[in-house]
Design a protein around this motif. Structure first.
Motif, mmCIF file in Angstrom:
data_model
loop_
_atom_site.group_PDB
_atom_site.id
_atom_site.type_symbol
_atom_site.label_atom_id
_atom_site.label_comp_id
_atom_site.label_asym_id
_atom_site.label_seq_id
_atom_site.Cartn_x
_atom_site.Cartn_y
_atom_site.Cartn_z
ATOM 1 N N ALA A 105 4.324 7.504 2.751
ATOM 2 C CA ALA A 105 4.200 8.423 1.732
ATOM 3 C C ALA A 105 3.826 7.898 0.481
ATOM 4 N N LEU A 106 4.155 6.664 0.249
ATOM 5 C CA LEU A 106 3.883 6.234 -1.329
ATOM 6 C C LEU A 106 2.785 5.195 -1.002
ATOM 7 N N TYR A 107 3.065 4.097 -0.612
ATOM 8 C CA TYR A 107 1.727 3.059 -0.562
ATOM 9 C C TYR A 107 2.138 2.165 0.509
ATOM 10 N N ASP A 108 1.160 1.307 0.886
ATOM 11 C CA ASP A 108 0.970 0.273 1.941
ATOM 12 C C ASP A 108 0.056 -0.708 1.515
ATOM 13 N N TRP A 109 0.153 -1.624 2.277
ATOM 14 C CA TRP A 109 -0.927 -2.718 2.106
ATOM 15 C C TRP A 109 -1.765 -2.976 3.280
#
Length: 323
Positions: A105-109
């Motif tokens: 939902a927010l961020y990933d790499w």
């Protein structure tokens, strides 16, 4: 009293919103009252009643999330789309589901790209400075923005958190923190703060109860199915090619379906779908045979179709006409 949130004035609410999460997004041009907002929404073909236009106006004015609860197909998601159009802002949608977590939902790499970069560095023989290499790996170019982070970094924006009731308790708790501060810390990059708070619409189909802590942070409204006149007006907006007779017949029969013991009563979206299907078939009026043949446009479960086929559709049409 000790709970300031429950006793705060509109002025202090707005001040708290600015202090905790950046500037509150502006109201649409020319909107200075709930009535004006309803008029502007009507220009996008969204017809809001007095209650909905009032809570939506307050949510925009105070910079608070708007929590919409109700049956599927009553116009919760459509309101977010209409507000995005009015504000000339992108609609950023987070579709909730069981098991959703912060990384989704927010961020990933972008791990595949990071791995390719690491291999390229090894090939070039530039892996001696480990700290510098790590800094390269956790650079903006490898950051995958998910909807929540994208909304924080986009000004203005409309953030739709759709069907929160499908997510679990842990995700609700995560949202509480985010919606209180409108900021997040990315360990490798630092803190991201919303310069302008996004307009937040949270929807629920009430498949489970959402915790009070989340609702307390929102302006709340229950969206019910519209009455006959309003539903006809909505269908006329969305299906202008439909005749007045066809529109009234379809709405009349759909409203009778909602009184039956169906697994999933049809919403306004299904009313529009059915009307569009009938117009595509060249129908100016609805008869029992045509209604039966096109029930799949309004009822989407086998049990409901079987139930409808046991009903006297001709009598339902007669009732719709007499009404």
């Amino acid at each position: 009293m000790s709970d300031n949130h429950d006793t705060a004035s509109p002025r202090s609410e707005a001040a708290h919103a600015v202090a905790s999460g950046g500037v509150v997004a502006a109201l649409p041009d020319g909107v200075d009252s709930p009535t004006a907002l309803a008029e502007q929404l009507a220009r996008t073909d969204y017809l809001a009643g007095t209650g909905l236009s009032t809570v939506a106006y307050l949510a925009l004015k105070l910079g608070r999330p708007l929590f919409l609860e109700g049956e599927p197909g009553v116009g919760k998601t459509a309101l977010a789309q209409a507000l995005a159009e009015l504000l000339d802002a992108p609609l950023i949608r987070l579709q909730c589901y069981e098991g959703i977590d912060a990384s989704q939902a927010l961020y990933d790499w972008d791990f595949p790209r990071q791995l390719l970069h690491l291999r390229a560095a090894e090939t070039a023989g530039s892996t001696g400075d480990v700290e510098a290499l790590e800094g390269e790996l956790y650079d903006e170019r490898f950051l995958l923005e998910r909807p929540l982070l994208r909304a924080l970094r986009t000004a203005p924006s409309v953030l739709l958190i759709d069907e929160i009731d499908r997510a679990d308790d842990e995700f609700e708790a995560f949202l509480l923190e985010l919606l209180s501060e409108f900021s997040v810390t990315i360990p490798e990059l630092g803190r991201v703060h919303a310069a302008v708070r996004p307009v937040v619409i949270i929807t629920s189909n009430r498949t489970r109860e959402v915790h009070d802590a989340l609702k307390r942070r929102c302006t709340y409204h229950w969206l019910d199915h519209p009455d006959f006149e309003r539903e006809c007006a909505i269908v006329r907006r969305r299906c202008p090619a439909a005749s007045a007779a066809l529109t009234e017949q379809v709405v009349g029969v759909v409203q009778q379906f909602r009184e039956e013991d169906l697994f999933k009563p049809p919403g306004v979206a299904e009313t529009i779908d059915w009307t569009q299907a009938l117009v595509a078939l060249g129908a100016d009026t609805l008869d029992a045979e045509l209604a039966t043949a096109t029930l799949g446009s309004v009822l989407k479960y086998r049990e409901d179709l079987e139930h409808a086929q046991r009903l006297n559709v001709h009598a339902m049409l007669e009732k719709a006409l007499s009404a």
